[in-house]
Design a protein around this motif. Structure first.
Motif, PDB file in Angstrom:
ATOM      1  N   ILE A   6      42.001  47.291  41.904  1.00 25.33           N
ATOM      2  CA  ILE A   6      41.400  48.064  40.645  1.00 25.33           C
ATOM      3  C   ILE A   6      42.597  48.222  39.595  1.00 25.33           C
ATOM      4  CG2 ILE A   6      39.962  50.377  40.205  1.00 25.33           C
ATOM      5  CD1 ILE A   6      38.911  49.878  42.728  1.00 25.33           C
ATOM      6  N   GLY A   7      41.730  48.572  38.484  1.00 27.38           N
ATOM      7  CA  GLY A   7      43.035  48.143  37.239  1.00 27.38           C
ATOM      8  C   GLY A   7      44.060  47.404  37.041  1.00 27.38           C
ATOM      9  N   ALA A   8      43.763  46.106  37.101  1.00 28.40           N
ATOM     10  CA  ALA A   8      44.609  44.611  37.002  1.00 28.40           C
ATOM     11  C   ALA A   8      44.563  44.256  36.365  1.00 28.40           C
ATOM     12  CB  ALA A   8      43.304  43.825  37.743  1.00 28.40           C
ATOM     13  N   THR A   9      43.935  45.426  34.946  1.00 32.85           N
ATOM     14  CA  THR A   9      44.519  44.772  33.390  1.00 32.85           C
ATOM     15  C   THR A   9      45.705  45.459  32.845  1.00 32.85           C
ATOM     16  OG1 THR A   9      42.456  45.711  32.456  1.00 32.85           O
ATOM     17  CG2 THR A   9      42.547  43.241  33.123  1.00 32.85           C
ATOM     18  N   ALA A  15      51.275  44.100  36.377  1.00 30.97           N
ATOM     19  CA  ALA A  15      52.153  43.756  37.659  1.00 30.97           C
ATOM     20  C   ALA A  15      52.189  43.315  39.360  1.00 30.97           C
ATOM     21  CB  ALA A  15      53.480  44.893  37.233  1.00 30.97           C
ATOM     22  N   VAL A  16      51.172  44.532  39.119  1.00 35.63           N
ATOM     23  CA  VAL A  16      50.596  43.990  40.680  1.00 35.63           C
ATOM     24  C   VAL A  16      50.143  43.391  40.898  1.00 35.63           C
ATOM     25  CG1 VAL A  16      49.750  45.233  42.083  1.00 35.63           C
ATOM     26  CG2 VAL A  16      50.844  46.883  41.040  1.00 35.63           C
ATOM     27  N   VAL A  17      49.255  42.906  40.360  1.00 40.07           N
ATOM     28  CA  VAL A  17      48.765  41.192  40.658  1.00 40.07           C
ATOM     29  C   VAL A  17      49.242  40.200  40.756  1.00 40.07           C
ATOM     30  CG1 VAL A  17      47.135  39.878  39.415  1.00 40.07           C
ATOM     31  CG2 VAL A  17      46.402  42.057  39.786  1.00 40.07           C
ATOM     32  N   ALA A  18      50.272  39.925  39.329  1.00 38.87           N
ATOM     33  CA  ALA A  18      51.645  38.924  39.254  1.00 38.87           C
ATOM     34  C   ALA A  18      52.097  38.713  40.775  1.00 38.87           C
ATOM     35  CB  ALA A  18      52.642  39.082  37.968  1.00 38.87           C
ATOM     36  N   VAL A  27      41.733  39.629  44.054  1.00 43.06           N
ATOM     37  CA  VAL A  27      40.319  39.968  43.640  1.00 43.06           C
ATOM     38  C   VAL A  27      41.107  41.109  42.896  1.00 43.06           C
ATOM     39  CG1 VAL A  27      37.571  40.510  43.719  1.00 43.06           C
ATOM     40  CG2 VAL A  27      38.744  39.284  44.827  1.00 43.06           C
ATOM     41  N   ARG A  28      41.460  40.341  40.695  1.00 45.45           N
ATOM     42  CA  ARG A  28      40.675  41.258  39.656  1.00 45.45           C
ATOM     43  C   ARG A  28      39.992  42.004  39.578  1.00 45.45           C
ATOM     44  NH1 ARG A  28      44.674  38.171  36.404  1.00 45.45           N
ATOM     45  NH2 ARG A  28      45.921  37.275  37.517  1.00 45.45           N
ATOM     46  N   ALA A  29      39.963  43.734  39.910  1.00 49.17           N
ATOM     47  CA  ALA A  29      38.700  44.703  39.263  1.00 49.17           C
ATOM     48  C   ALA A  29      39.452  45.352  37.983  1.00 49.17           C
ATOM     49  CB  ALA A  29      37.939  45.639  40.269  1.00 49.17           C
ATOM     50  N   SER A  30      38.703  45.939  37.008  1.00 48.99           N
ATOM     51  CA  SER A  30      38.227  47.039  35.942  1.00 48.99           C
ATOM     52  C   SER A  30      37.623  47.290  35.358  1.00 48.99           C
ATOM     53  CB  SER A  30      39.048  46.175  35.414  1.00 48.99           C
ATOM     54  OG  SER A  30      38.813  45.117  34.552  1.00 48.99           O
ATOM     55  N   ARG A  31      37.605  47.929  34.410  1.00 48.27           N
ATOM     56  CA  ARG A  31      36.128  48.451  33.577  1.00 48.27           C
ATOM     57  C   ARG A  31      35.178  47.699  32.585  1.00 48.27           C
ATOM     58  NH1 ARG A  31      38.608  54.386  31.249  1.00 48.27           N
ATOM     59  NH2 ARG A  31      37.820  55.464  33.271  1.00 48.27           N
ATOM     60  N   ASN A  32      36.353  46.229  32.396  1.00 43.98           N
ATOM     61  CA  ASN A  32      36.038  45.597  31.853  1.00 43.98           C
ATOM     62  C   ASN A  32      35.912  44.170  32.138  1.00 43.98           C
ATOM     63  OD1 ASN A  32      34.600  47.817  29.680  1.00 43.98           O
ATOM     64  ND2 ASN A  32      37.047  47.735  29.041  1.00 43.98           N
ATOM     65  N   GLY A  33      36.336  43.549  33.414  1.00 43.75           N
ATOM     66  CA  GLY A  33      36.551  42.350  33.581  1.00 43.75           C
ATOM     67  C   GLY A  33      35.139  41.858  34.449  1.00 43.75           C
ATOM     68  N   ASP A  56      41.102  42.858  53.178  1.00 47.53           N
ATOM     69  CA  ASP A  56      42.305  43.267  53.730  1.00 47.53           C
ATOM     70  C   ASP A  56      42.870  44.745  53.297  1.00 47.53           C
ATOM     71  OD1 ASP A  56      42.313  40.995  56.195  1.00 47.53           O
ATOM     72  OD2 ASP A  56      42.240  40.148  53.454  1.00 47.53           O
ATOM     73  N   ALA A  57      42.817  44.463  52.021  1.00 44.17           N
ATOM     74  CA  ALA A  57      43.470  46.064  51.259  1.00 44.17           C
ATOM     75  C   ALA A  57      42.992  46.316  50.021  1.00 44.17           C
ATOM     76  CB  ALA A  57      44.541  45.540  51.042  1.00 44.17           C
ATOM     77  N   VAL A  58      43.180  47.667  49.494  1.00 50.26           N
ATOM     78  CA  VAL A  58      42.395  48.238  48.819  1.00 50.26           C
ATOM     79  C   VAL A  58      43.851  48.438  47.578  1.00 50.26           C
ATOM     80  CG1 VAL A  58      41.189  49.491  47.026  1.00 50.26           C
ATOM     81  CG2 VAL A  58      40.178  48.017  48.970  1.00 50.26           C
ATOM     82  N   VAL A  59      44.160  48.317  45.944  1.00 44.52           N
ATOM     83  CA  VAL A  59      44.702  49.244  45.731  1.00 44.52           C
ATOM     84  C   VAL A  59      44.297  49.290  44.136  1.00 44.52           C
ATOM     85  CG1 VAL A  59      47.636  48.444  44.194  1.00 44.52           C
ATOM     86  CG2 VAL A  59      46.967  47.241  46.439  1.00 44.52           C
ATOM     87  N   CYS A  60      44.619  50.776  44.154  1.00 43.07           N
ATOM     88  CA  CYS A  60      44.497  51.344  42.658  1.00 43.07           C
ATOM     89  C   CYS A  60      45.204  51.904  42.294  1.00 43.07           C
ATOM     90  CB  CYS A  60      43.131  52.627  43.304  1.00 43.07           C
ATOM     91  SG  CYS A  60      42.656  53.361  42.165  1.00 43.07           S
ATOM     92  N   CYS A  61      44.891  50.494  40.521  1.00 39.57           N
ATOM     93  CA  CYS A  61      46.269  51.467  39.912  1.00 39.57           C
ATOM     94  C   CYS A  61      45.209  51.974  38.589  1.00 39.57           C
ATOM     95  CB  CYS A  61      46.569  50.218  39.572  1.00 39.57           C
ATOM     96  SG  CYS A  61      47.975  48.932  40.986  1.00 39.57           S
ATOM     97  N   ALA A  62      44.243  52.530  38.631  1.00 40.53           N
ATOM     98  CA  ALA A  62      43.282  52.381  37.337  1.00 40.53           C
ATOM     99  C   ALA A  62      43.557  54.208  37.033  1.00 40.53           C
ATOM    100  CB  ALA A  62      42.139  51.998  37.436  1.00 40.53           C
ATOM    101  N   ALA A  63      43.688  54.177  38.031  1.00 40.94           N
ATOM    102  CA  ALA A  63      43.328  55.835  38.023  1.00 40.94           C
ATOM    103  C   ALA A  63      44.612  56.156  37.230  1.00 40.94           C
ATOM    104  CB  ALA A  63      44.010  56.980  39.663  1.00 40.94           C
ATOM    105  N   SER A  64      44.426  57.492  35.595  1.00 33.42           N
ATOM    106  CA  SER A  64      44.720  58.038  34.946  1.00 33.42           C
ATOM    107  C   SER A  64      44.308  59.830  34.454  1.00 33.42           C
ATOM    108  CB  SER A  64      45.753  57.450  33.971  1.00 33.42           C
ATOM    109  OG  SER A  64      44.607  56.639  33.240  1.00 33.42           O
ATOM    110  N   GLY A  65      45.174  59.566  33.835  1.00 29.98           N
ATOM    111  CA  GLY A  65      45.177  61.197  33.314  1.00 29.98           C
ATOM    112  C   GLY A  65      46.240  61.674  32.224  1.00 29.98           C
ATOM    113  N   ALA A  66      45.042  62.076  30.923  1.00 27.51           N
ATOM    114  CA  ALA A  66      45.494  62.055  29.252  1.00 27.51           C
ATOM    115  C   ALA A  66      46.857  63.500  29.757  1.00 27.51           C
ATOM    116  CB  ALA A  66      44.899  62.699  28.322  1.00 27.51           C
ATOM    117  N   LEU A  67      47.217  64.361  28.981  1.00 31.55           N
ATOM    118  CA  LEU A  67      47.471  65.443  29.533  1.00 31.55           C
ATOM    119  C   LEU A  67      47.180  66.330  28.283  1.00 31.55           C
ATOM    120  CD1 LEU A  67      51.817  64.681  27.591  1.00 31.55           C
ATOM    121  CD2 LEU A  67      50.952  64.871  29.797  1.00 31.55           C
TER     122      LEU A  67
END
Length: 196
Positions: A6-9, A15-18, A27-33, A56-67
């Protein structure tokens, strides 16, 4: 393995996907894919697991927050909703859908030193890391949960016009996610370092 990223773009997600695609089905998942998910919307997380099965696994790279300044009028709850509660919801839903022995890798973060606007981010990251370490005893069927807590990413700093040498390259950050997926960590918070 079949792995949802998640957050594959994003910078880290790409980099994780690569790295994972060298050995696994990703499986690439994102807000706009083509496979859509929004960490701010629990219904979209549910829909993701309805669409993508036998994982088999889920990786979440999508989480972020603004300062967000402590005394500002900005929406500090946005990071709490998406980055903290969104990832908590992701883990809870994944428990029902992952194959036995599977894993979930979440994203927290770390600030090397206090900085203006980072207090709410620190709150969310600490909460997420505490959640990961506490959730371990409730993981069924040999499932694992871990978090990666990157600091500044070199490419992100460069995009902000800052010195990338003060951050960790995305490929080094990605290796921590791969280690969480392929290794045997349980309830760990991995801290990526340059050159590892």
């Amino acid at each position: 393995m079949k792995i949802i990223v998640i957050g594959a773009t994003g910078t880290i997600g790409s980099a994780v996907v690569a790295l994972l695609e060298k050995e696994h089905e990703v499986v690439r998942a994102s807000r706009n894919g083509p496979v859509r998910v929004d960490m701010d919307d629990p219904a979209s997380i549910d829909a993701l697991f309805e669409r993508v099965r036998d994982v088999d696994a889920v990786v979440c790279c999508a989480a972020s927050g603004a300062l967000t300044p402590l005394d500002g009028d900005g929406d500090f709850t946005a990071a709490i909703q998406g980055k903290l509660f969104g990832q908590v919801h992701l883990l809870r839903r994944a428990l029902r859908h992952l194959r036995d022995g599977g894993s979930v890798t979440l994203t927290s973060g770390v600030f090397d030193r206090p900085m203006a606007g980072a207090s709410f981010g620190a709150l969310v990251n600490a909460g997420l890391e505490a959640f990961v370490t506490a959730a371990v005893i409730e993981m069924p069927r040999g499932l694992r949960v871990n978090a990666v807590g990157p600091g500044w990413v070199a490419e992100t700093l460069e995009a902000m016009g800052l010195d990338g040498a003060d951050g960790v390259p995305a490929v080094d950050v990605a290796r921590a996610y791969v280690d969480a997926v392929e290794g045997d960590h349980q309830g760990a918070v991995l801290r990526p370092k340059r050159g590892t």
